[in-house]
Design an enzyme around this catalytic site. Structure first.
Site, PDB file in Angstrom:
ATOM      1  N   ASP A  76      -7.415  10.819   7.549  1.00 11.16           N
ATOM      2  CA  ASP A  76      -6.212  11.527   8.004  1.00 11.16           C
ATOM      3  C   ASP A  76      -4.975  10.853   7.420  1.00 11.16           C
ATOM      4  O   ASP A  76      -5.005   9.679   7.058  1.00 11.16           O
ATOM      5  CB  ASP A  76      -6.109  11.483   9.532  1.00 11.16           C
TER       6      ASP A  76
HETATM    7  N1  URA Z   1     -11.886  10.107  12.194  1.00 14.19           N
HETATM    8  C1  URA Z   1     -10.619  10.530  12.397  1.00 14.19           C
HETATM    9  O1  URA Z   1     -10.302  11.042  13.464  1.00 14.19           O
HETATM   10  N2  URA Z   1      -9.735  10.378  11.415  1.00 14.19           N
HETATM   11  C2  URA Z   1     -10.016   9.794  10.229  1.00 14.19           C
HETATM   12  O2  URA Z   1      -9.148   9.664   9.365  1.00 14.19           O
HETATM   13  C3  URA Z   1     -11.338   9.355  10.024  1.00 14.19           C
HETATM   14  C4  URA Z   1     -12.259   9.525  11.020  1.00 14.19           C
END
Ligand code: URA
Length: 240
Positions: free
Chosen positions: A109
């Protein structure tokens, strides 16, 4: 993952290596600035054999890097994409890339930090991301709320997150518990916002997330946020 025998058009070969855009390299070829195996060529479509043909521009040899592998310590605020009109991408951060076809292996993310592998090796990417391969991904998270042994049990059993996601069993290790808890969590999938959604399902909120490892590949903690380095031969082999 060994050397791939490849035959390419000369203009594509040069453009892949960022000698110029396809139009610019055609112009260089037309102006007799390019030689293949010592001979000037004026044909952009001339075939070049990766690894055996010797290609020079203005007398300087250009070498074709087949595959590149980088480990990036992703900072928050950049997106896991190859290009974006408005936001810096993880690929933009690899300033010394020899090739222009790099992409991130999976996504973190925008606000997640940590280990991200960036390569142009599609087969390796497929192997690492295939759900059947069960590649463990370990994250460190700070979570708003008290993480309990009950959560550890629920995560280990395979949590029903919502109607679209029942998580595979995940290992949750409590490092610190309190109003803000700290945990390590190991997952084998990489569904959209997976870890954030898993904690939401137990009424908690992830406030910081960092990936520490992916399979055998561990984040090099000497890399500051936004820094990257090439993988060593050993690291590449260890990815399988
Ligand atoms: N899980 C998440 O919620 N975000 C990420 O970036 C990776 C795994």
């Amino acid at each position: 993952m060994g050397e791939v025998k490849q035959t390419l058009r000369l203009d594509k070969y040069l453009a892949d290596l960022k000698v110029g855009t396809r139009t610019e390299v055609k112009e260089m070829i037309r102006k007799s600035r390019v030689t293949v195996d010592g001979e000037i060529t004026k044909r952009p479509e001339q075939k070049v054999h990766v690894g055996t043909s010797e290609v020079c521009v203005d007398g300087e040899k250009v070498t074709y890097a087949t595959f590149e592998y980088y480990m990036l310590n992703k900072p928050a605020g950049v997106v896991s994409a190859t290009s974006d009109r408005f936001t810096t991408t993880v690929v933009d951060l690899i300033e010394t890339a020899a090739r222009k076809d790099l992409f991130p292996v999976g996504r973190l993310d925008k606000d997640t930090e940590g280990l991200l592998l960036i390569t142009n090796d599609g087969e390796l990417t497929h192997r690492l991301l295939s759900p059947k391969k069960h590649v463990d991904k370990v994250y460190f998270a700070k979570v708003s709320g008290r993480v309990t042994q009950e959560d550890v049990k629920l995560f280990a059993e395979g949590l029903v997150v919502d109607e679209t996601l029942t998580a595979m069993p995940a290992k949750l290790e409590i490092l610190k518990t309190g109003d803000i808890s700290e945990v390590n969590i190991t997952i084998r999938e990489g569904k959209f916002h997976q870890i954030k959604r898993m904690f939401e399902a137990v009424d908690k909120e992830v406030i910081y997330l960092k990936r520490l490892s992916m399979g055998n590949l561990k984040l090099d903690e000497s890399l500051a946020l936004g820094e990257y380095r090439s993988l060593t031969e050993e690291e590449i082999k260890s990815l399988g």
